[in-house]
Scaffold this active site. Structure first.
Site: not given
Ligand code: PLP
Ligand code: COI
Length: 342
Positions: A185, A83, A221
């Site tokens: 991200k 990612r 989201e």
């Molecule tokens: N959506 C956003 C905007 C995020 O910053 C995150 C965190 O990383 C997620 C969703 C969830 O992603 P993940 O499950 O890979 O942590």
């Molecule tokens: C995560 O879930 O790891 C995130 O990056 C969310 C956040 C704390 C911005």
């Protein structure tokens, strides 16, 4: 070096300074070479750095867990590496090779192992960063890039862990628009959410739910977590159209639910569908699975069950996910990545 001034029973999602961090640098057209571990501390940066002038930066988030098998494991770290590579393409930065990313994460976990909470008390949150650190005045890619990783012990993102949270649908602000950077991200995606989030918190909500910027109708989201709802035996989650972050937890839960025989549909999820569902939750590395007790939009409030009790499927998915991460259940999907040497 063995004692930590951390009370494992009262960990929150906040920063604790740890021992060591990783830094690698490269020039714009040079290949990445492995970096070095340094004592955790402040960095110096040019006032003209691309990242602090134009937001040329990305971050990642993953966790290291102490498990029932007596090991320390990461959860699907290759997905975070990939990612970040997609994000680097989008922000015109040189992608960090997966092998360097994984090696950096492993070294940070190994060299800060005393900060990994005991099983069940939290996790060591790993935060990789990639940014344009070179000086640039015009709006253009920076001449130099820095890849860093630091770690910090964390507890639950939302107060109370598996307690239900109350969310507010924003009818005023959007997180991302088609063609923008919502699908990666990018650091710049997060500051615009702070004002709506603070406002929602001042009214007693835990976070904001964002709708799509085109129709103002479909859920995207929850702040920094993905959204799911369960209605009449079908689990719905917003489809990835480029404006939603492809969460690794989201992908894992889709696979786990399908393995349980639950029908999962990735589609446009209208606020009407979400607000008439039987269960709802949000998920992410930081959030894990957070059951939603209610969703408010304007004058309308939808309450799930009694507003305080997580739904049955929500609990089942929480257990399935965390039992893999804690090595209580067998890792049949090959998601667990042991960190060697600790
Ligand atoms: N959506 C956003 C905007 C995020 O910053 C995150 C965190 O990383 C997620 C969703 C969830 O992603 P993940 O499950 O890979 O942590
Ligand atoms: C995560 O879930 O790891 C995130 O990056 C969310 C956040 C704390 C911005």
């Amino acid at each position: 070096m063995s004692e930590t001034p951390v009370d494992w029973d009262s960990l929150t999602f906040s920063i604790t300074e740890t021992d060591n961090m990783y830094i690698a640098k490269t020039a714009i057209d040079e290949p990445w070479a492995p970096g070095n571990m340094l004592p955790y501390g402040n960095i110096t940066i040019s006032p003209a750095a691309g990242v602090i002038n134009y937001g040329q930066g990305l971050f990642e988030g993953l966790k290291a867990y102490r498990t029932a098998a007596g090991r320390v494991v990461l959860f699907r770290p290759e997905e975070n590496a990939r990612r970040m590579q997609r994000g680097a393409d989008r922000l015109k930065m040189p992608p960090v090779p997966e092998s360097i990313f994984i090696d950096a994460v492993e070294q940070c976990v190994q060299q800060n192992s005393r900060w990994i909470p005991p099983m069940g008390k939290g996790a060591l949150y790993v935060r990789p960063l990639l940014n344009g650190s070179g000086a640039v005045l015009g709006v253009a890619p920076a001449p130099e890039y820095t890849f860093m990783v630091y770690v910090t012990p964390v507890g639950p993102y939302f107060k109370g862990g598996m307690n239900c949270i109350d969310l507010l649908i924003s009818d005023e602000h959007h997180r991302a628009a088609p063609g923008g950077s919502g699908g990666v991200k990018a650091i710049g995606n997060y500051a615009p959410g702070m004002m709506p989030s603070k406002k929602a918190k001042s009214k007693g909500f835990a976070e904001v739910i964002y709708l799509d910027a085109e129709h103002h109708k479909y859920i995207e989201e929850v702040g920094a977590a993905n959204f799911f709802c369960y209605k009449e035996g079908i689990l719905y989650t917003p489809e990835l159209t480029g404006t939603i972050l492809p969460g690794i937890t989201r992908d894992s839960l889709i696979q786990l639910a399908r393995k349980m025989g639950v029908e999962v549909v990735e589609t446009k999820v209208s606020h009407e569908l979400a607000m008439s569902a039987d269960e709802a939750f949000c998920c992410g590395t930081a959030a894990v699975i957070s059951p939603i007790g209610s969703i408010t939009l304007g004058e309308n409030k939808a309450t799930y069950s009694d507003g305080n009790t997580p739904g049955e499927l929500t609990i089942k998915l929480y257990n399935a996910l965390t039992n893999i991460q804690n090595e209580i259940d067998e890792d049949v999907l090959g998601w667990v990545h042991p960190v060697p040497g600790i």
